[in-house]
Scaffold this active site. Structure first.
Site, PDB file in Angstrom:
ATOM      1  N   GLU A 298      -4.056   7.043  -7.935  1.00 42.02           N
ATOM      2  CA  GLU A 298      -4.024   6.031  -9.142  1.00 42.02           C
ATOM      3  C   GLU A 298      -5.332   6.204  -9.971  1.00 42.02           C
ATOM      4  O   GLU A 298      -6.462   6.363  -9.338  1.00 42.02           O
ATOM      5  CB  GLU A 298      -4.106   4.647  -8.184  1.00 42.02           C
TER       6      GLU A 298
ATOM      7  N   ARG B 258       0.990  -1.143   0.064  1.00 42.68           N
ATOM      8  CA  ARG B 258       0.112  -0.138  -0.257  1.00 42.68           C
ATOM      9  C   ARG B 258       0.904   1.140  -0.010  1.00 42.68           C
ATOM     10  O   ARG B 258       1.857   1.293   0.849  1.00 42.68           O
ATOM     11  CB  ARG B 258      -0.974  -0.021   1.095  1.00 42.68           C
TER      12      ARG B 258
ATOM     13  N   HIS C 241       0.274  -0.711 -10.660  1.00 42.21           N
ATOM     14  CA  HIS C 241      -0.290  -1.440  -9.776  1.00 42.21           C
ATOM     15  C   HIS C 241      -0.766  -2.519 -10.628  1.00 42.21           C
ATOM     16  O   HIS C 241      -1.945  -2.911 -10.583  1.00 42.21           O
ATOM     17  CB  HIS C 241      -1.508  -0.709  -9.138  1.00 42.21           C
TER      18      HIS C 241
END
Length: 319
Positions: free
Chosen positions: A267, A238, A286
């Protein structure tokens, strides 16, 4: 009357091809959104006419303020069985059922090692040089065998990362607030005396902790200052666990050898985000969870969740 289902953040347009949605035919109209909708007003406008929403991981927050603007919403399906971006109490208050799906732990393990190996052997630099007529061999690889891998977190993912490190012949240590020497020994690694000792003594540091009040900002400027100038930091967990500004400063100033990131404070990353131009950084968008097997699990079980809800027997309830 058919219900309407919105599938959010279907970046690659894969949601309806990796799973069989035919069990919902005639009962649910499925609409996929490939572009991320970042603001609450935009989400409220787009989702106002949907009864079901399938959301990918924790990309989209569902606070009380948004839920109350979605009068038709009756089912929210999140990939994974834990989602800190959903206000479960507010969902329950409004009669919204929240369900999850299983999530494989192997894809983020594999990506972690892709980043570690890419950093250690300068793969992006060497690939770019080879393709553009640059120098033949311009980097000096960092060895893994005999070096120390420090893991912040030794849960399901961290344990798998540890075993790969051991297979490479690395010395592996781990630390988290609740980690015991007995648990570390079960995985075959050593328990670091503390976070500071792990950071100072490791050649590679990889983050595998859940985000919470005790882990937010766990690695900041003081912690980065403890790392060796030849060490690398990898975060596939994270973004908020590592102080992003402090990390960027360390990379620009050359205080650590490099970093591998798969998670970010925003994001998708804006075009002008400073991460995009940071030196000594290997960055991926990601991708930790993005594999065919994981998508088949996410969307296949999302269909199951929707069907079970329609039949009045919801499964994999969250909250």
């Amino acid at each position: 009357m058919r219900l309407r289902c919105a599938v959010l953040d279907d970046y690659q347009g894969m949601a309806t091809s990796v799973a069989d949605w035919s069990p919902l035919e005639g009962r649910v109209e499925v609409v996929c959104f490939r572009e991320h909708i970042a603001d609450e007003d935009g989400l409220a406008a787009v989702l106002a006419d949907f009864d079901i929403v399938v959301t990918l991981r924790e990309r989209v927050p569902f606070p009380a303020s948004l839920l109350k603007r979605l009068p038709r919403l009756q089912l929210l399906v999140a990939s994974g069985m834990r989602n800190s971006a959903i206000d479960y109490a507010a969902a329950a208050e409004r009669g919204v059922t929240v369900c999850g799906t299983q999530s494989l732990s192997t894809p983020p393990v594999e990506l972690t090692w892709a980043l570690i190996l890419g950093l250690a052997r300068g793969l992006t630099t060497e690939d770019a040089a080879l393709r553009t007529g640059g120098p033949w061999q311009s980097t000096l690889g960092a060895d893994l065998h005999g070096r120390r891998l420090g893991l912040l977190g030794l849960g399901k993912i961290g344990s798998r990362v540890a075993r790969v490190g051991l297979a490479f012949g690395m010395e592996v240590t781990a630390w988290s607030r609740n980690l015991t020497a007995e648990r570390a020994a079960e995985v075959g690694v050593a328990l670091a005396p503390g976070k500071e000792e792990l950071l100072a003594g490791s050649d590679f540091v990889s983050v595998h902790l859940a985000l919470g009040d005790r882990t937010r900002g766990l690695v900041g400027a003081p912690e980065l200052a403890l790392m060796k100038p030849t060490a690398y930091l990898v975060n596939t967990s994270r973004a908020a666990i590592v102080d992003q500004d402090a990390l960027l400063a360390a990379l620009h100033e050359g205080r650590i050898a490099g970093a591998g990131l798969d998670v970010y404070d925003i994001e998708p990353l804006p075009a002008d985000h400073p991460v995009r131009s940071a030196p000594r950084l290997l960055a991926t968008p990601h991708l930790g969870y993005v594999t065919r097997a994981n998508y088949e699990t996410y969307y296949g079980q999302a269909v199951e969740d929707i069907r079970a809800h329609l039949d009045g027997a919801p499964v994999r309830l969250l909250g």
